[in-house]
Design a protein around this motif. Structure first.
Motif, PDB file in Angstrom:
ATOM      1  N   ASP A  95     -41.894 116.998  40.225  1.00  0.00           N
ATOM      2  CA  ASP A  95     -43.188 116.328  40.407  1.00  0.00           C
ATOM      3  C   ASP A  95     -43.005 114.963  41.065  1.00  0.00           C
ATOM      4  N   GLU A  96     -42.014 114.197  40.567  1.00  0.00           N
ATOM      5  CA  GLU A  96     -41.766 112.869  41.137  1.00  0.00           C
ATOM      6  C   GLU A  96     -41.337 112.973  42.602  1.00  0.00           C
ATOM      7  N   LEU A  97     -40.495 113.965  42.904  1.00  0.00           N
ATOM      8  CA  LEU A  97     -40.052 114.160  44.292  1.00  0.00           C
ATOM      9  C   LEU A  97     -41.238 114.501  45.199  1.00  0.00           C
ATOM     10  N   SER A  98     -42.111 115.356  44.710  1.00  0.00           N
ATOM     11  CA  SER A  98     -43.284 115.746  45.518  1.00  0.00           C
ATOM     12  C   SER A  98     -44.162 114.535  45.804  1.00  0.00           C
ATOM     13  N   ALA A 125     -33.877 108.112  43.745  1.00  0.00           N
ATOM     14  CA  ALA A 125     -33.977 107.465  45.058  1.00  0.00           C
ATOM     15  C   ALA A 125     -32.975 108.073  46.036  1.00  0.00           C
ATOM     16  N   ALA A 126     -31.745 108.328  45.560  1.00  0.00           N
ATOM     17  CA  ALA A 126     -30.724 108.927  46.429  1.00  0.00           C
ATOM     18  C   ALA A 126     -31.143 110.323  46.878  1.00  0.00           C
ATOM     19  N   LYS A 127     -31.782 111.061  45.990  1.00  0.00           N
ATOM     20  CA  LYS A 127     -32.220 112.414  46.325  1.00  0.00           C
ATOM     21  C   LYS A 127     -33.301 112.387  47.394  1.00  0.00           C
ATOM     22  N   ILE A 128     -34.250 111.471  47.280  1.00  0.00           N
ATOM     23  CA  ILE A 128     -35.336 111.434  48.270  1.00  0.00           C
ATOM     24  C   ILE A 128     -34.797 110.994  49.628  1.00  0.00           C
ATOM     25  N   VAL A 129     -33.800 110.075  49.638  1.00  0.00           N
ATOM     26  CA  VAL A 129     -33.191 109.668  50.905  1.00  0.00           C
ATOM     27  C   VAL A 129     -32.467 110.857  51.540  1.00  0.00           C
ATOM     28  N   ALA A 130     -31.722 111.617  50.709  1.00  0.00           N
ATOM     29  CA  ALA A 130     -31.029 112.790  51.231  1.00  0.00           C
ATOM     30  C   ALA A 130     -32.017 113.796  51.808  1.00  0.00           C
ATOM     31  N   ASP A 131     -33.175 113.945  51.159  1.00  0.00           N
ATOM     32  CA  ASP A 131     -34.198 114.859  51.671  1.00  0.00           C
ATOM     33  C   ASP A 131     -34.755 114.378  53.009  1.00  0.00           C
ATOM     34  N   LEU A 132     -34.906 113.054  53.162  1.00  0.00           N
ATOM     35  CA  LEU A 132     -35.429 112.509  54.414  1.00  0.00           C
ATOM     36  C   LEU A 132     -34.471 112.755  55.583  1.00  0.00           C
ATOM     37  N   LEU A 133     -33.182 112.884  55.280  1.00  0.00           N
ATOM     38  CA  LEU A 133     -32.196 113.133  56.331  1.00  0.00           C
ATOM     39  C   LEU A 133     -32.155 114.596  56.755  1.00  0.00           C
ATOM     40  N   ASP A 134     -32.777 115.451  55.947  1.00  0.00           N
ATOM     41  CA  ASP A 134     -32.801 116.871  56.261  1.00  0.00           C
ATOM     42  C   ASP A 134     -33.594 117.096  57.549  1.00  0.00           C
ATOM     43  N   GLU A 135     -33.056 117.911  58.430  1.00  0.00           N
ATOM     44  CA  GLU A 135     -33.728 118.180  59.707  1.00  0.00           C
ATOM     45  C   GLU A 135     -35.104 118.803  59.504  1.00  0.00           C
ATOM     46  N   ARG A 136     -35.311 119.420  58.338  1.00  0.00           N
ATOM     47  CA  ARG A 136     -36.591 120.088  58.073  1.00  0.00           C
ATOM     48  C   ARG A 136     -37.625 119.132  57.491  1.00  0.00           C
ATOM     49  N   SER A 137     -37.235 117.854  57.318  1.00  0.00           N
ATOM     50  CA  SER A 137     -38.169 116.883  56.755  1.00  0.00           C
ATOM     51  C   SER A 137     -39.430 116.811  57.610  1.00  0.00           C
ATOM     52  N   GLU A 138     -40.581 116.685  56.927  1.00  0.00           N
ATOM     53  CA  GLU A 138     -41.868 116.679  57.622  1.00  0.00           C
ATOM     54  C   GLU A 138     -41.972 115.532  58.603  1.00  0.00           C
TER      55      GLU A 138
END
Length: 373
Positions: free
Chosen positions: A310-313, A341-354
């Motif tokens: 939920d927090e990640l979303s 915070a580290a997880k959300i940054v890692a998600d932002l680096l994903d090529e599939r990030s919106e």
């Protein structure tokens, strides 16, 4: 952990064997008067003892129930906790402070916690502590914090465990590095090499450790080995991080290749400057066409992230809407804010990030001077 607790633990080692021994660096061991209690305590009981002893705080029963049975209904979790406390009273009663609403570790009891000694060791300068004491303290790092301890369906406990493992790993590497630098200054070259090798077994890409090892080898008359160490550094950085060595590392290599003793070392900062080379993991700031400028500094790994969907979303929605100027994650210590915070940054680096960002930078202010100074 309090300074009082750290001092008492150190004194107990010098004076007499402690009644209760807790080994949390490496696989957990709980020993009382020479008797191993691990077989008589359930896995969740072991986790609770370790959590209370390490945090040394008073916790509500409801928070502990949520910690250890996060995926269970509250009523069932509280019932499970009552049964667990009945079990622990038989063997751990003098070391636990249990009331109808709270739980805590009895820090007034006689005990030895290896983590306390290690933390005090890395907080004191090698000059003040002495080589023998520093070596003894850092030797307590027997491996990963609470290695192989896993509690099913307890995401909050997993988050706490993951974050503390990373922090202790970094503290231990700092301690080993201080010891190696002290050995270099005092001419204890063989011992210094022993510690740089330990650092590199934990963080093979840490350039300051490669530099130290090159200096120690050169001072020890092993010039060819020092040059080989640079080649190893080049290969590891290329393979693990896709970067080249820092200019300081290359300059040191050229100096050694010319047959000269290494150039003077720069004085290490009194705080951990995230812009310096003295970070546990360094990713060079680089600009690649159609990709963001990325500098993750000493960001924690988020490979084993659990829960917090939920927090990640919510964070993803805020960061992707194009209007958010500032997002803050707040809460009491030890609840997994840094890991989230580290997880959300890692998600932002994903090529599939919106949303694709022009620049992504991670900086920790933990060791920076306060505003008052």
């Amino acid at each position: 952990m309090t300074r009082k607790g750290l001092d008492r633990s150190t004194e107990s080692i010098a004076a007499a064997p402690s009644t209760l021994e807790l080994h949390v660096l490496g696989p957990l061991r709980i020993v009382h008067d020479g008797e191993d209690l691990m077989k008589s305590i359930s896995r969740r009981g072991q986790a609770l003892i370790a959590y209370l002893a390490v945090t040394q705080q008073t916790w509500t029963r409801s928070s502990i129930a949520s910690l250890l049975w996060g995926e269970t209904l509250d009523s069932n979790a509280r019932h499970n906790l009552r049964n667990l406390l009945t079990e622990l009273r038989r063997s751990m009663s003098p070391y636990l402070e249990i009331t109808r609403t709270t739980l805590a570790f009895n820090v007034g009891g006689t005990y030895r916690l290896d983590l306390e000694v290690l933390q005090q060791t890395v907080e004191i300068s090698p000059e003040e502590l002495g080589l023998e004491q520093l070596e003894m303290g850092t030797e307590l790092y027997g491996g990963e914090f609470l290695a192989r301890l896993h509690i099913p369906n307890a995401p909050r406990f997993d988050e706490w465990l993951f974050e503390l493992r990373e922090m202790l790993r970094e503290q231990t590497i700092d301690g080993f590095q201080s010891l190696a630098e002290h050995c270099l200054q005092q001419g204890e070259l063989t011992l210094g090499l022993r510690y740089t090798r330990r650092i590199l077994s934990l963080e093979p890409w840490l350039e300051t450790a490669h530099q130290l090892q090159m200096r120690l080898l050169m001072r020890n008359g092993q010039r060819s080995e020092a040059l080989k160490q640079y080649a190893i550094c080049v290969d590891v950085l290329a393979e693990e991080l896709g970067v080249t060595p820092m200019p300081e590392t290359t300059a040191l290599y050229e100096h050694i290749r010319g047959g000269q003793l290494d150039p003077p070392q720069r004085r290490r900062p009194t705080y951990r400057d995230p812009r310096s080379a003295d970070v546990a993991v360094r990713l060079s700031t680089r600009q690649i066409a159609d990709q963001p400028r990325v500098d993750l500094g000493d960001m924690l790994r988020s490979d084993n992230f659990y829960g917090r969907s939920d927090e990640l979303s919510t964070l993803r929605a805020w960061l992707n809407d194009g209007t958010t100027k500032l997002a803050a994650i707040v809460g009491i210590g030890g609840q997994g804010k840094t890991t989230l915070a580290a997880k959300i940054v890692a998600d932002l680096l994903d090529e599939r990030s919106e949303r694709q960002f022009d620049c992504i930078i991670w900086r920790s202010l933990q060791h920076m001077p306060s505003v008052e100074t």
